[in-house]
Design a protein around this motif. Sequence first.
Motif, PDB file in Angstrom:
ATOM      1  N   GLY A 114     -35.924 -53.228 -56.497  1.00  0.00           N
ATOM      2  CA  GLY A 114     -35.179 -52.833 -55.295  1.00  0.00           C
ATOM      3  C   GLY A 114     -35.952 -53.251 -54.060  1.00  0.00           C
ATOM      4  O   GLY A 114     -36.993 -52.685 -53.743  1.00  0.00           O
ATOM      5  N   ALA A 115     -35.431 -54.280 -53.366  1.00  0.00           N
ATOM      6  CA  ALA A 115     -36.109 -54.800 -52.167  1.00  0.00           C
ATOM      7  C   ALA A 115     -35.345 -54.380 -50.921  1.00  0.00           C
ATOM      8  O   ALA A 115     -35.026 -55.187 -50.064  1.00  0.00           O
ATOM      9  CB  ALA A 115     -36.206 -56.325 -52.251  1.00  0.00           C
ATOM     10  N   ASP A 170     -35.324 -58.023 -56.881  1.00  0.00           N
ATOM     11  CA  ASP A 170     -33.982 -57.522 -56.566  1.00  0.00           C
ATOM     12  C   ASP A 170     -32.961 -58.429 -57.238  1.00  0.00           C
ATOM     13  O   ASP A 170     -33.216 -59.619 -57.482  1.00  0.00           O
ATOM     14  CB  ASP A 170     -33.769 -57.531 -55.033  1.00  0.00           C
ATOM     15  N   ILE A 171     -31.788 -57.862 -57.540  1.00  0.00           N
ATOM     16  CA  ILE A 171     -30.708 -58.689 -58.076  1.00  0.00           C
ATOM     17  C   ILE A 171     -30.004 -59.454 -56.958  1.00  0.00           C
ATOM     18  O   ILE A 171     -29.289 -60.411 -57.211  1.00  0.00           O
ATOM     19  CB  ILE A 171     -29.645 -57.848 -58.848  1.00  0.00           C
ATOM     20  N   ASN A 177     -30.782 -48.292 -55.035  1.00  0.00           N
ATOM     21  CA  ASN A 177     -29.877 -47.417 -54.303  1.00  0.00           C
ATOM     22  C   ASN A 177     -29.280 -46.343 -55.218  1.00  0.00           C
ATOM     23  O   ASN A 177     -29.064 -46.582 -56.403  1.00  0.00           O
ATOM     24  CB  ASN A 177     -28.761 -48.233 -53.628  1.00  0.00           C
ATOM     25  N   TRP A 219     -27.334 -47.703 -60.958  1.00  0.00           N
ATOM     26  CA  TRP A 219     -28.386 -48.685 -60.659  1.00  0.00           C
ATOM     27  C   TRP A 219     -29.721 -48.238 -61.266  1.00  0.00           C
ATOM     28  O   TRP A 219     -30.526 -49.049 -61.668  1.00  0.00           O
ATOM     29  CB  TRP A 219     -28.512 -48.895 -59.153  1.00  0.00           C
ATOM     30  N   ALA A 278     -29.302 -49.060 -64.952  1.00  0.00           N
ATOM     31  CA  ALA A 278     -29.438 -50.504 -65.213  1.00  0.00           C
ATOM     32  C   ALA A 278     -30.894 -50.931 -65.122  1.00  0.00           C
ATOM     33  O   ALA A 278     -31.393 -51.676 -65.978  1.00  0.00           O
ATOM     34  CB  ALA A 278     -28.592 -51.286 -64.218  1.00  0.00           C
ATOM     35  N   SER A 279     -31.608 -50.442 -64.088  1.00  0.00           N
ATOM     36  CA  SER A 279     -33.002 -50.899 -63.965  1.00  0.00           C
ATOM     37  C   SER A 279     -33.874 -50.275 -65.050  1.00  0.00           C
ATOM     38  O   SER A 279     -34.806 -50.919 -65.538  1.00  0.00           O
ATOM     39  CB  SER A 279     -33.564 -50.673 -62.561  1.00  0.00           C
ATOM     40  N   GLN A 296     -33.508 -52.455 -67.942  1.00  0.00           N
ATOM     41  CA  GLN A 296     -34.291 -53.696 -67.791  1.00  0.00           C
ATOM     42  C   GLN A 296     -35.755 -53.430 -68.137  1.00  0.00           C
ATOM     43  O   GLN A 296     -36.407 -54.231 -68.817  1.00  0.00           O
ATOM     44  CB  GLN A 296     -34.196 -54.209 -66.344  1.00  0.00           C
ATOM     45  N   LEU A 328     -40.224 -41.781 -45.771  1.00  0.00           N
ATOM     46  CA  LEU A 328     -40.178 -42.574 -44.534  1.00  0.00           C
ATOM     47  C   LEU A 328     -38.830 -42.407 -43.851  1.00  0.00           C
ATOM     48  O   LEU A 328     -37.805 -42.195 -44.507  1.00  0.00           O
ATOM     49  CB  LEU A 328     -40.428 -44.056 -44.824  1.00  0.00           C
ATOM     50  N   GLU A 342     -36.221 -44.446 -41.219  1.00  0.00           N
ATOM     51  CA  GLU A 342     -36.019 -45.799 -40.712  1.00  0.00           C
ATOM     52  C   GLU A 342     -36.333 -45.843 -39.215  1.00  0.00           C
ATOM     53  O   GLU A 342     -36.145 -44.867 -38.491  1.00  0.00           O
ATOM     54  CB  GLU A 342     -34.588 -46.252 -40.995  1.00  0.00           C
ATOM     55  N   LYS A 347     -37.555 -33.491 -52.507  1.00  0.00           N
ATOM     56  CA  LYS A 347     -37.025 -34.566 -51.655  1.00  0.00           C
ATOM     57  C   LYS A 347     -35.642 -34.192 -51.118  1.00  0.00           C
ATOM     58  O   LYS A 347     -35.357 -34.343 -49.925  1.00  0.00           O
ATOM     59  CB  LYS A 347     -36.975 -35.870 -52.459  1.00  0.00           C
ATOM     60  N   ARG A 356     -25.526 -47.683 -42.025  1.00  0.00           N
ATOM     61  CA  ARG A 356     -24.926 -46.818 -43.053  1.00  0.00           C
ATOM     62  C   ARG A 356     -24.673 -45.409 -42.484  1.00  0.00           C
ATOM     63  O   ARG A 356     -25.564 -44.809 -41.919  1.00  0.00           O
ATOM     64  CB  ARG A 356     -25.825 -46.768 -44.295  1.00  0.00           C
TER      65      ARG A 356
HETATM   66  P1  NAD Z   1     -31.061 -50.285 -50.364  1.00  0.00           P
HETATM   67  O1  NAD Z   1     -29.622 -50.338 -50.742  1.00  0.00           O
HETATM   68  O2  NAD Z   1     -31.498 -50.801 -49.040  1.00  0.00           O
HETATM   69  O3  NAD Z   1     -31.925 -51.068 -51.468  1.00  0.00           O
HETATM   70  C1  NAD Z   1     -31.740 -50.936 -52.833  1.00  0.00           C
HETATM   71  C2  NAD Z   1     -31.888 -52.308 -53.476  1.00  0.00           C
HETATM   72  O4  NAD Z   1     -31.899 -52.165 -54.905  1.00  0.00           O
HETATM   73  C3  NAD Z   1     -30.732 -53.265 -53.171  1.00  0.00           C
HETATM   74  O5  NAD Z   1     -31.224 -54.429 -52.532  1.00  0.00           O
HETATM   75  C4  NAD Z   1     -30.125 -53.589 -54.549  1.00  0.00           C
HETATM   76  O6  NAD Z   1     -29.668 -54.903 -54.672  1.00  0.00           O
HETATM   77  C5  NAD Z   1     -31.304 -53.325 -55.464  1.00  0.00           C
HETATM   78  N1  NAD Z   1     -30.934 -53.082 -56.860  1.00  0.00           N
HETATM   79  C6  NAD Z   1     -29.999 -52.230 -57.337  1.00  0.00           C
HETATM   80  N2  NAD Z   1     -29.981 -52.270 -58.692  1.00  0.00           N
HETATM   81  C7  NAD Z   1     -30.915 -53.162 -59.070  1.00  0.00           C
HETATM   82  C8  NAD Z   1     -31.374 -53.636 -60.339  1.00  0.00           C
HETATM   83  N3  NAD Z   1     -30.865 -53.173 -61.484  1.00  0.00           N
HETATM   84  N4  NAD Z   1     -32.358 -54.570 -60.355  1.00  0.00           N
HETATM   85  C9  NAD Z   1     -32.891 -55.040 -59.214  1.00  0.00           C
HETATM   86  N5  NAD Z   1     -32.507 -54.622 -57.980  1.00  0.00           N
HETATM   87  C10 NAD Z   1     -31.535 -53.695 -57.901  1.00  0.00           C
HETATM   88  O7  NAD Z   1     -31.500 -48.765 -50.544  1.00  0.00           O
HETATM   89  P2  NAD Z   1     -32.709 -48.008 -49.792  1.00  0.00           P
HETATM   90  O8  NAD Z   1     -32.268 -47.541 -48.463  1.00  0.00           O
HETATM   91  O9  NAD Z   1     -33.932 -48.826 -49.922  1.00  0.00           O
HETATM   92  O10 NAD Z   1     -32.827 -46.705 -50.705  1.00  0.00           O
HETATM   93  C11 NAD Z   1     -33.342 -46.779 -52.000  1.00  0.00           C
HETATM   94  C12 NAD Z   1     -33.574 -45.372 -52.498  1.00  0.00           C
HETATM   95  O11 NAD Z   1     -34.557 -44.728 -51.680  1.00  0.00           O
HETATM   96  C13 NAD Z   1     -32.354 -44.463 -52.461  1.00  0.00           C
HETATM   97  O12 NAD Z   1     -32.413 -43.574 -53.557  1.00  0.00           O
HETATM   98  C14 NAD Z   1     -32.528 -43.694 -51.179  1.00  0.00           C
HETATM   99  O13 NAD Z   1     -31.902 -42.431 -51.215  1.00  0.00           O
HETATM  100  C15 NAD Z   1     -34.029 -43.516 -51.128  1.00  0.00           C
HETATM  101  N6  NAD Z   1     -34.592 -43.355 -49.777  1.00  0.00           N
HETATM  102  C16 NAD Z   1     -34.123 -44.098 -48.745  1.00  0.00           C
HETATM  103  C17 NAD Z   1     -34.696 -43.973 -47.488  1.00  0.00           C
HETATM  104  C18 NAD Z   1     -34.194 -44.762 -46.315  1.00  0.00           C
HETATM  105  O14 NAD Z   1     -34.591 -44.454 -45.200  1.00  0.00           O
HETATM  106  N7  NAD Z   1     -33.356 -45.771 -46.495  1.00  0.00           N
HETATM  107  C19 NAD Z   1     -35.767 -43.115 -47.298  1.00  0.00           C
HETATM  108  C20 NAD Z   1     -36.245 -42.391 -48.383  1.00  0.00           C
HETATM  109  C21 NAD Z   1     -35.644 -42.531 -49.622  1.00  0.00           C
END
Ligand code: NAD
Length: 466
Positions: free
Chosen positions: A13-14, A38-39, A95, A113, A116-117, A120, A177, A179, A230, A356
Amino acid sequence: MVNNKIKNICCIGAGYVGGPSMAVLAKHCPNIKVNVVDINEERIRLWNCSDLKKLPIYEPNLDEIIGKCRGVNLFFSNNIKECIEQADMIFLSVNTPTKTKGIGAGYASDLKWIEASSRQIAEFARNHTIVVEKSTLPVKTAETIKSILNSSTLIKKNIDLHNINKTFSILSNPEFLAEGSAIKDLENPDRVLIGGEDEESIKKLSKIYENWVESEKIIETNLWSSELSKLVANAFLAQRISSINSISALCEATGANIKEVKKSIGTDRRIGNKFLEAGPGFGGSCFKKDILNLVYLSRFYGLNEVANYWEQIILINSWQQKRISELIIKKLYGTLSEKKLAIFGFSFKANTNDTRESPSISISNHLLDEGARLNIYDPQVSGKQISENLVDKEIDIFMNPLEAAKDVDAIIIMTEWKEFNKLDWDQIFSLMRKPAWIFDTRLCLETDNLRNIGFNIWSVGSNNEN
Ligand code: NAD
Ligand code: UDX
């Protein structure tokens, strides 16, 4: 055999969490090779882009770290199999949005997701692998992950020799963190939370963080406390926003002023002065989803009163957006047809390009439903992204705020971008249709100045408009 030291990390997940959190980890651990996979090919292409202004996410100071570490010990790729094979430790940063169909739709997290990961990892991991939940997950998800990892190794054992020594240990290490301040939060976190059962794995993860975080800040708990904490942290933060927003409405009705009330209550150290900014309601990918998840879990365990209590935070949030939209319509003589309005700010908060759950989306939709035409400007969100959020709507997107203000009846400040205070408001006033309105939903403008120019001003949480 259990490795003694972590030398190779893979992060699946990038996104907004995986990218920045691994960049900071790589910066502080030059002896660890960090692969972020990432996919999504386009996302990886942008992470690898030589122009650091084109990284897929905007975060202050992120480009600097990527510039230093990328290609040294930090790598972005779509080569998931190979990176999992090489890893001693794998972070899951995929995600986990709210389910849109089936059991728990609208509340529960969609774990497809994560599943799936995990599959993998089950397929490609070798030897002993520590799997770290970084995504925000419902309590007990570690059970699901464990079950996937263990069952796949059982099936494969007889046919693939490298699976014989395959073992897994699961940790929960949620990310806190925010954003827009991700790098600051990652560099200097209030705490690092590690939940788990296996002392040795906890120690290994803890050691990694100790490269830049004081050990006193590292909290160890059991898996379920970590997963739940969390959700609870986000629920408590969101609760403060809904609380102050509910009071903003009361201020407008009574003549009290939300800034003064905020100061008066915030100086009480038991309450504290953080997270008391009234506004158009919280957005972002986390608060709503995580509270819905908490509500779902509470109902699942038969705790309906608990569920109803937390759900109210979301209801107030939507109400705040609706009431601001209705108020704008009322001030503009009860109709928006044939009117052009400007939306300044489309991201869900300043210093990010993330849209979002942005309040800008729901308020724009309410105004569009009333027949308005919208000119939209945001300093970081691309026109493409704005259009994707408002498909087939009467909108025009501008790269320049002055052009966006031309002939509009009102400017609605939706995001607290600092640059909005520095705009040439005299010129903007001259470009607008009169009476020229500013609706400051973020309390971020110096309104005395603007009133002198001639604007009619409405600010959230006070009834001092002209
Ligand atoms: P995001 O959608 O920006 O990134 C998730 C990435 O995972 C996507 O790029 C997607 O393509 C990739 N992905 C999904 N399934 C995959 C797989 N099987 N193999 C490889 N890559 C895969 O989401 P995010 O904002 O980074 O959030 C990720 C998690 O962290 C969530 O659970 C969210 O609740 C949590 N979180 C987010 C934040 C925030 O500020 N955005 C802060 C704390 C926690
Ligand atoms: C949040 C949590 O803060 C973070 O710890 C978690 O890891 C992810 O979710 P984020 O959503 O990125 O972070 O930003 P945050 O600063 O919490 O803001 C969320 C929303 O609340 C934004 O729309 C923001 O404008 C709004 N907000 C925040 C207010 O309206 N008032 C405030 O006082 C603070």
